[in-house]
Design an enzyme around this catalytic site. Structure first.
Site, mmCIF file in Angstrom:
data_model
loop_
_atom_site.group_PDB
_atom_site.id
_atom_site.type_symbol
_atom_site.label_atom_id
_atom_site.label_comp_id
_atom_site.label_asym_id
_atom_site.label_seq_id
_atom_site.Cartn_x
_atom_site.Cartn_y
_atom_site.Cartn_z
ATOM 1 N N GLU A 29 0.850 -1.189 0.000
ATOM 2 C CA GLU A 29 0.000 0.000 0.000
ATOM 3 C C GLU A 29 0.882 1.233 0.000
ATOM 4 O O GLU A 29 1.920 1.279 0.669
ATOM 5 C CB GLU A 29 -0.912 -0.003 1.232
ATOM 6 C CG GLU A 29 -1.935 1.126 1.286
ATOM 7 C CD GLU A 29 -1.420 2.375 1.986
ATOM 8 O OE1 GLU A 29 -2.006 3.460 1.764
ATOM 9 O OE2 GLU A 29 -0.427 2.274 2.737
ATOM 10 N N SER A 30 0.487 2.241 -0.784
ATOM 11 C CA SER A 30 1.187 3.502 -0.857
ATOM 12 C C SER A 30 2.620 3.287 -1.339
ATOM 13 O O SER A 30 2.837 2.744 -2.414
ATOM 14 C CB SER A 30 1.128 4.184 0.518
ATOM 15 O OG SER A 30 1.594 5.496 0.445
ATOM 16 N N ALA A 31 3.633 3.699 -0.549
ATOM 17 C CA ALA A 31 5.009 3.425 -0.951
ATOM 18 C C ALA A 31 5.224 1.939 -1.156
ATOM 19 O O ALA A 31 6.035 1.528 -1.994
ATOM 20 C CB ALA A 31 5.983 3.959 0.096
#
Length: 549
Positions: free
Chosen positions: A226-228
């Site tokens: 998730e995200s990075a």
């Protein structure tokens, strides 16, 4: 880019009870090489925590490529998480009440420079012959923060057992900020760019070497983040000429895709600042000097660089994967454009209001001119004044057109807040995702989702990372993840016996699974055509900045 980290998820996860646990009289063990690791029996699952997957990267081993662990010997306590990698401290003040507590009040577990550990959570029924598939989790945090101890993989494993589709959960720590993503000509010449991504790759090699001892089929690995962490998954897909090395067969990405990126030498100014603040300026080998300065001195210099909420940069983050000529020969988006990407099934989706939490600190930007300057300086430095005028016309100042979307005049913290939130969310998240689908959806199985849950959250709406509360809280995304890890297809029967079909994404009919607020189950299919002209314009400006148009 969160990580900012979801301590609340541990509480959410502990509230999920799928069956009464039965704790056995002896602790679970597993033998790796000639070492015995003693884990934790939670009843439904066994947890083996804090196993080193690489040699120490502390001290003089700092700022070097990860090396595989030495053969294990002896008896090891694997009952607690290893320390997180050193985190970047945020120095950006945020007015109280603007960020959800799970983001703004995250606790700070122990951290260390010696942090490359891996965790394995298995169904309690596992044997070395079980051949379960595995989900390998890569946390987010803007490449500045994040650690495995913030996430309870037992939720995923327990849910998979309830669905009669058992999976194993694996997570690893990787180096962050200046320890994992230092950027300069010196770093490029040494071939040491993107060390955090290299750590992830080393952990995936560890999985292939050792995971059969935990009852896992090494040919059935899905990488998930998730995200990075999702951006990391995307970049693991495009490195090595798109060849997976047999390390994984599927990718599951939440709020992140293969991204644009600058050359690693573009980090020179920050590198020089760190060299100066650590007293290494006079050294004939500044990189070697950074290895021998006290770790607290180096961390303090890193903490003096802009963090992810910095009002001067926004999502133009200081520490990010960059083109280094080794792990990334070109930017992730360029590689996608050239078809250099692993040909495997993919799930990739975003939250509806990705840009809000990264825009709450931009209260100093109140005019059209300031918006144009901020966006051009941080994201499109080569854009002409007419191009910026066209971009702002596509993202008008009208709060009803901004993010949180579909909230009318509400949540307008400043005259430009919702406009900035819409721009940042589309530039960093929605545009790369849609481009990936446009390029690859006819060539490999791709499934897309959009989380619109939490629209009533003041100021930030369905904010970046809010979908984590669904997947680590045992929601629908948990089920879809389990099905995907097992079958490379997210579809399968829900525990109620109902089925909501999630179709493959087709460019001619781009449907997305959309998660809505109550009443539950609140799922529907929507079409991925929102802000079509605006996001296309963003994509073209991005390509111009990347030098491929």
């Amino acid at each position: 880019m969160t990580g900012l980290v979801f301590a609340v998820l541990a509480l959410l996860a502990s509230a999920v009870s799928l069956a009464s646990p039965t704790v056995r009289s002896t602790a679970p063990t597993v033998v790796l090489d000639r070492g015995t690791f003693v884990g934790v029996d939670t009843g439904l699952n066994f947890q083996f925590l804090g196993i080193p997957f690489a040699q120490s990267v502390a001290g003089t081993a700092r700022l070097r490529l990860p090396k595989p662990n030495l053969p294990y010997t002896g008896i090891h306590n694997a009952t607690t998480f290893g320390p997180g990698c050193l985190q970047q401290a945020s120095t950006t003040p945020v007015p109280p009440g603007l960020l959800p507590s799970s983001i703004s009040n995250a606790s700070a577990p122990p951290t260390s420079e010696d942090c490359l550990t891996i965790n394995v959570v298995t169904p309690a029924s596992f044997t070395p012959k079980s051949r379960f598939p595995v989900a390998v989790w890569i946390y987010g945090g803007g490449f500045e923060t994040g650690m495995t101890s913030s996430f309870d993989g037992g939720v995923i494993v327990n849910r998979s057992i309830a669905l009669s589709e058992p999976v194993v959960y694996v997570s690893m720590n990787y180096r962050l900020s200046g320890f994992g993503f230092l950027a300069s000509q010196e770093v490029k010449d040494a071939g040491l760019g993107n060390l955090g991504l290299q750590d992830q790759r080393e952990a995936l090699r560890w999985v292939q070497k050792y995971i059969t001892a935990f009852g896992i089929d090494p040919t059935k690995v899905t990488i998930w983040g998730e995200s990075a962490g999702a951006i990391s998954v995307g970049l693991q897909l495009v490195t090595n000429g798109g060849k997976t090395e047999g390390l994984f067969r599927g990718g599951f990405m939440e709020s992140g895709s293969p991204t644009p990126g600058t050359d690693i030498t573009m980090g020179q100014t920050v590198y020089n600042q760190i060299v100066a603040e650590t007293g290494c300026s006079g050294s004939p080998d500044t990189l070697e000097c950074l290895r021998i300065v006290p770790v607290d001195t180096l961390l303090a210099a890193i903490n003096a660089t802009p963090d992810i909420l910095n009002p001067n940069q926004g999502l133009n983050i200081t520490w990010e994967p960059r083109v280094d000529g080794v792990f990334l020969p070109e930017s992730g988006q360029n590689l996608v454009a050239k078809g250099i990407i692993a040909d495997i099934p993919i799930v990739n989706g975003d939250c509806d209001d990705e840009g809000t939490i990264f825009s709450v600190t931009l209260a100093n930007i109140t005019t059209d001119e300031q918006v144009s300057d901020f966006i051009s300086r941080n994201f499109f430095p080569g854009a002409s004044s007419s191009q910026m005028a066209n971009l702002l016309a596509l993202y008008p100042q009208d709060p009803a057109a901004g993010s949180p979307f579909d909230t009318g005049e509400q949540n307008a913290l400043t005259p430009q807040y919702k406009r900035l939130a819409a721009l940042q969310g589309d530039i960093i998240f929605q545009s790369p995702r849609r481009f990936l689908f446009e390029q690859r959806a006819t060539k490999q199985p791709i499934f897309s989702f959009l989380s619109k849950r939490g629209k009533s959250t003041p100021f930030v709406g369905a904010f970046h990372s809010s979908d984590l509360q669904n997947i680590y809280g045992g929601g629908e995304l948990t089920d879809y993840l389990v099905h995907f890890v097992n079958h490379l297809d997210p579809n399968g029967p829900l525990v109620t016996g109902e089925t909501f079909a999630w179709p493959r994404y087709e460019p001619s009919h781009p449907q997305m699974l959309t998660l809505l607020d109550a009443p539950l189950p609140a799922l529907e299919l929507t079409t991925d055509t929102f802000r079509l002209d605006a996001i296309s314009f963003v994509r073209n400006l991005t390509f111009q900045s990347d030098g491929i148009l």
